[in-house]
Design an enzyme around this catalytic site. Sequence first.
Site, PDB file in Angstrom:
ATOM      1  N   GLY A  43       7.458 -60.444   9.132  1.00  0.00           N
ATOM      2  CA  GLY A  43       6.189 -60.936   8.598  1.00  0.00           C
ATOM      3  C   GLY A  43       4.941 -60.213   9.055  1.00  0.00           C
ATOM      4  N   ASP A 102       2.354 -71.599  12.151  1.00  0.00           N
ATOM      5  CA  ASP A 102       2.493 -72.785  11.298  1.00  0.00           C
ATOM      6  C   ASP A 102       2.817 -73.965  12.217  1.00  0.00           C
ATOM      7  OD1 ASP A 102       2.879 -74.453   9.119  1.00  0.00           O
ATOM      8  OD2 ASP A 102       4.765 -73.575   8.497  1.00  0.00           O
ATOM      9  N   PHE A 151       1.570 -72.895   1.026  1.00  0.00           N
ATOM     10  CA  PHE A 151       2.503 -71.800   1.305  1.00  0.00           C
ATOM     11  C   PHE A 151       1.919 -70.518   0.733  1.00  0.00           C
ATOM     12  CE2 PHE A 151       6.180 -69.095   1.253  1.00  0.00           C
ATOM     13  CZ  PHE A 151       6.784 -69.431   2.458  1.00  0.00           C
TER      14      PHE A 151
HETATM   15  P1  IMP Z   1       6.359 -71.679  12.680  1.00  0.00           P
HETATM   16  O1  IMP Z   1       7.530 -71.421  13.582  1.00  0.00           O
HETATM   17  O2  IMP Z   1       6.510 -72.960  11.921  1.00  0.00           O
HETATM   18  O3  IMP Z   1       5.019 -71.564  13.371  1.00  0.00           O
HETATM   19  O4  IMP Z   1       6.417 -70.621  11.528  1.00  0.00           O
HETATM   20  C1  IMP Z   1       6.094 -69.338  11.719  1.00  0.00           C
HETATM   21  C2  IMP Z   1       6.856 -68.462  10.758  1.00  0.00           C
HETATM   22  O5  IMP Z   1       7.143 -69.124   9.537  1.00  0.00           O
HETATM   23  C3  IMP Z   1       5.974 -67.309  10.387  1.00  0.00           C
HETATM   24  O6  IMP Z   1       6.217 -66.218  11.241  1.00  0.00           O
HETATM   25  C4  IMP Z   1       6.362 -67.028   8.961  1.00  0.00           C
HETATM   26  O7  IMP Z   1       7.418 -66.101   8.918  1.00  0.00           O
HETATM   27  C5  IMP Z   1       6.851 -68.349   8.415  1.00  0.00           C
HETATM   28  N1  IMP Z   1       5.807 -69.020   7.600  1.00  0.00           N
HETATM   29  C6  IMP Z   1       5.101 -70.127   7.920  1.00  0.00           C
HETATM   30  N2  IMP Z   1       4.230 -70.467   6.954  1.00  0.00           N
HETATM   31  C7  IMP Z   1       4.389 -69.531   5.978  1.00  0.00           C
HETATM   32  C8  IMP Z   1       3.756 -69.321   4.702  1.00  0.00           C
HETATM   33  O8  IMP Z   1       2.855 -70.042   4.248  1.00  0.00           O
HETATM   34  N3  IMP Z   1       4.193 -68.241   4.006  1.00  0.00           N
HETATM   35  C9  IMP Z   1       5.160 -67.403   4.438  1.00  0.00           C
HETATM   36  N4  IMP Z   1       5.763 -67.558   5.627  1.00  0.00           N
HETATM   37  C10 IMP Z   1       5.399 -68.618   6.392  1.00  0.00           C
HETATM   38 MG    MG Z   2       7.527 -64.495  10.509  1.00  0.00          MG
END
Ligand code: IMP
Ligand code: MG
Length: 183
Positions: A43, A102, A151
């Site tokens: 990402g 996120d 998203f």
């Molecule tokens: P977390 O572990 O929930 O903080 O998510 C982080 C990871 O989820 C990021 O590194 C992204 O790869 C993915 N992610 C979270 N939200 C989005 C989004 O809106 N679009 C695309 N990828 C997302």
């Molecule tokens: Mg990621």
Amino acid sequence: MIGQNETILITQEAIQKRVTALAAQITQDYEDKELTILALMKGSVVFLADLLRLIPIPLRLEVLPVSSYHGGTETSGVVTFATHFLPDIVDHHVLLIDDILDSGTTLKAITACILEQKPASLRSCVLLHKKVKTQPGIKAEYVGFEIPDAFVVGYGLDYQEYYRNLPEIRVLSAETIAQRSQK
Ligand code: IMP
Ligand code: MG
């Protein structure tokens, strides 16, 4: 063409301007330090490439393949990464780079793993932050943009591995989700 149904949330110009400011801040903060940048893949790949070229200090770059989403638009809550990818960071100042903070599950898991290796310091830098979803106590020191709970895709961020090549950040549409889920 991709992204026809998706509305633009952050333009290329706005991203460029903010990335430049973040890079200036990071350069100032780490000017006289041994910096190791640890970028979470895939990402952060586009953000990383832009940011890195605006930080003119000696630094090492390491990348860590990580996954936390498995298909849909909701996090699975399970973070997978291979610890043998982690570089030697004893006494180094580590800066984690990710596309988006996120729920914070990803940063929490990786931070815990890195801290075990006793770096001199550890900070995180994310392009985007979805504040409403983030667990209490998890934060990034450098944040590009605070965004609403939608998203988003583009500038490295994917939906089912597509859209990383969009040059701006767009909100994934309900039509696209419906279309792709039929495939
Ligand atoms: P977390 O572990 O929930 O903080 O998510 C982080 C990871 O989820 C990021 O590194 C992204 O790869 C993915 N992610 C979270 N939200 C989005 C989004 O809106 N679009 C695309 N990828 C997302
Ligand atoms: Mg990621």
